[in-house]
Design a protein around this motif. Structure first.
Motif, PDB file in Angstrom:
ATOM      1  N   UNK A   2     -23.398  58.117-193.612  1.00 57.96           N
ATOM      2  CA  UNK A   2     -23.286  58.084-195.061  1.00 57.96           C
ATOM      3  C   UNK A   2     -21.815  57.929-195.447  1.00 57.96           C
ATOM      4  N   UNK A   3     -21.527  57.090-196.434  1.00 53.19           N
ATOM      5  CA  UNK A   3     -20.151  56.909-196.906  1.00 53.19           C
ATOM      6  C   UNK A   3     -19.650  58.202-197.543  1.00 53.19           C
ATOM      7  N   UNK A   4     -18.385  58.555-197.299  1.00 51.96           N
ATOM      8  CA  UNK A   4     -17.841  59.789-197.871  1.00 51.96           C
ATOM      9  C   UNK A   4     -17.663  59.670-199.380  1.00 51.96           C
ATOM     10  N   UNK A   5     -17.818  60.800-200.044  1.00 50.80           N
ATOM     11  CA  UNK A   5     -17.621  60.845-201.496  1.00 50.80           C
ATOM     12  C   UNK A   5     -16.142  60.693-201.819  1.00 50.80           C
ATOM     13  N   UNK A   6     -15.870  60.171-202.999  1.00 55.33           N
ATOM     14  CA  UNK A   6     -14.494  60.102-203.499  1.00 55.33           C
ATOM     15  C   UNK A   6     -14.453  60.983-204.745  1.00 55.33           C
ATOM     16  N   UNK A  49      -3.054  62.124-185.325  1.00 57.36           N
ATOM     17  CA  UNK A  49      -2.954  62.627-186.691  1.00 57.36           C
ATOM     18  C   UNK A  49      -3.276  61.428-187.574  1.00 57.36           C
ATOM     19  N   UNK A  50      -4.330  61.550-188.357  1.00 61.59           N
ATOM     20  CA  UNK A  50      -4.773  60.457-189.217  1.00 61.59           C
ATOM     21  C   UNK A  50      -4.408  60.731-190.666  1.00 61.59           C
ATOM     22  N   UNK A  51      -4.104  59.670-191.378  1.00 61.78           N
ATOM     23  CA  UNK A  51      -3.868  59.737-192.818  1.00 61.78           C
ATOM     24  C   UNK A  51      -4.936  58.874-193.475  1.00 61.78           C
ATOM     25  N   UNK A  52      -5.632  59.441-194.447  1.00 61.34           N
ATOM     26  CA  UNK A  52      -6.698  58.714-195.118  1.00 61.34           C
ATOM     27  C   UNK A  52      -6.146  58.115-196.395  1.00 61.34           C
ATOM     28  N   UNK A  53      -6.029  56.797-196.412  1.00 60.07           N
ATOM     29  CA  UNK A  53      -5.546  56.084-197.583  1.00 60.07           C
ATOM     30  C   UNK A  53      -6.685  55.749-198.520  1.00 60.07           C
ATOM     31  N   UNK A  54      -6.435  54.872-199.462  1.00 62.69           N
ATOM     32  CA  UNK A  54      -7.459  54.538-200.447  1.00 62.69           C
ATOM     33  C   UNK A  54      -8.610  53.736-199.839  1.00 62.69           C
ATOM     34  N   UNK A  55      -8.295  52.846-198.868  1.00 59.00           N
ATOM     35  CA  UNK A  55      -9.335  52.031-198.254  1.00 59.00           C
ATOM     36  C   UNK A  55      -9.376  52.129-196.740  1.00 59.00           C
ATOM     37  N   UNK A  72     -11.969  53.275-194.381  1.00 59.86           N
ATOM     38  CA  UNK A  72     -12.241  54.646-194.818  1.00 59.86           C
ATOM     39  C   UNK A  72     -13.742  54.930-194.890  1.00 59.86           C
ATOM     40  N   UNK A  73     -14.513  53.966-195.326  1.00 61.39           N
ATOM     41  CA  UNK A  73     -15.940  54.220-195.556  1.00 61.39           C
ATOM     42  C   UNK A  73     -16.728  54.472-194.273  1.00 61.39           C
ATOM     43  N   UNK A  74     -16.144  54.209-193.105  1.00 62.11           N
ATOM     44  CA  UNK A  74     -16.833  54.486-191.838  1.00 62.11           C
ATOM     45  C   UNK A  74     -16.106  55.563-191.036  1.00 62.11           C
ATOM     46  N   UNK A  75     -15.231  56.285-191.685  1.00 62.27           N
ATOM     47  CA  UNK A  75     -14.396  57.272-190.997  1.00 62.27           C
ATOM     48  C   UNK A  75     -14.937  58.686-191.132  1.00 62.27           C
ATOM     49  N   UNK A  76     -15.026  59.385-190.011  1.00 66.40           N
ATOM     50  CA  UNK A  76     -15.381  60.796-190.024  1.00 66.40           C
ATOM     51  C   UNK A  76     -14.311  61.596-190.779  1.00 66.40           C
ATOM     52  N   UNK A  77     -13.042  61.216-190.618  1.00 63.68           N
ATOM     53  CA  UNK A  77     -11.937  61.932-191.241  1.00 63.68           C
ATOM     54  C   UNK A  77     -12.035  61.922-192.763  1.00 63.68           C
ATOM     55  N   UNK A  78     -12.550  60.860-193.320  1.00 60.10           N
ATOM     56  CA  UNK A  78     -12.712  60.798-194.772  1.00 60.10           C
ATOM     57  C   UNK A  78     -13.737  61.824-195.253  1.00 60.10           C
ATOM     58  N   UNK A  79     -14.697  62.159-194.405  1.00 69.66           N
ATOM     59  CA  UNK A  79     -15.635  63.233-194.729  1.00 69.66           C
ATOM     60  C   UNK A  79     -14.927  64.589-194.637  1.00 69.66           C
ATOM     61  N   UNK A  80     -14.079  64.728-193.639  1.00 71.90           N
ATOM     62  CA  UNK A  80     -13.395  66.024-193.411  1.00 71.90           C
ATOM     63  C   UNK A  80     -12.525  66.443-194.594  1.00 71.90           C
ATOM     64  N   UNK A  81     -11.836  65.490-195.238  1.00 70.92           N
ATOM     65  CA  UNK A  81     -10.975  65.886-196.358  1.00 70.92           C
ATOM     66  C   UNK A  81     -11.788  66.380-197.548  1.00 70.92           C
ATOM     67  N   UNK A  82     -13.057  66.051-197.573  1.00 71.14           N
ATOM     68  CA  UNK A  82     -13.925  66.525-198.657  1.00 71.14           C
ATOM     69  C   UNK A  82     -14.387  67.957-198.442  1.00 71.14           C
ATOM     70  N   UNK A  83     -14.112  68.510-197.279  1.00 71.11           N
ATOM     71  CA  UNK A  83     -14.536  69.872-196.968  1.00 71.11           C
ATOM     72  C   UNK A  83     -13.503  70.923-197.308  1.00 71.11           C
ATOM     73  N   UNK A  84     -12.315  70.503-197.706  1.00 69.92           N
ATOM     74  CA  UNK A  84     -11.229  71.459-197.991  1.00 69.92           C
ATOM     75  C   UNK A  84     -11.450  72.206-199.285  1.00 69.92           C
TER      76      UNK A  84
END
Length: 84
Positions: A2-6, A49-55, A72-84
């Motif tokens: 699933x694509x991460x929320x923004x 160390x990953x940095x999640x940009x806009x895309x 970003x839309x296929x990245x596990x890390x983009x999901x992780x930043x939503x958990x903070x």
């Protein structure tokens, strides 16, 4: 996957990244010791160390990883930043 929320705070997060000077095209050499220590501590062949940009997600520092271009839309890390 699933694509991460923004979230509504996304513009502020991206602004903070820009103010720090994070750039998808440039590694952050000061983080090299961090990834090397993590690799040794956990006895793993790779660390990053990953940095999640806009895309895109970019690797600010890494060991044991070749060149990676990750949306970003296929990245596990983009999901992780939503958990903070």
């Amino acid at each position: 996957m699933q694509c991460p929320a923004i979230y509504s705070s996304e513009p502020e997060r991206l602004k903070a990244l820009a103010e720090y000077g994070f750039d998808r095209e440039q590694m952050i050499r000061s983080l090299d010791p961090v990834v090397h220590i993590a690799s040794r501590m956990f006895d793993m062949p790779v660390a990053a160390v990953n940095i999640i940009g806009s895309e895109y997600v970019f690797f600010a520092a890494s060991v044991g990883i070749g060149e990676v271009d990750m949306r970003r839309d296929v990245s596990f890390c983009a999901h992780a930043i939503n958990q903070a």
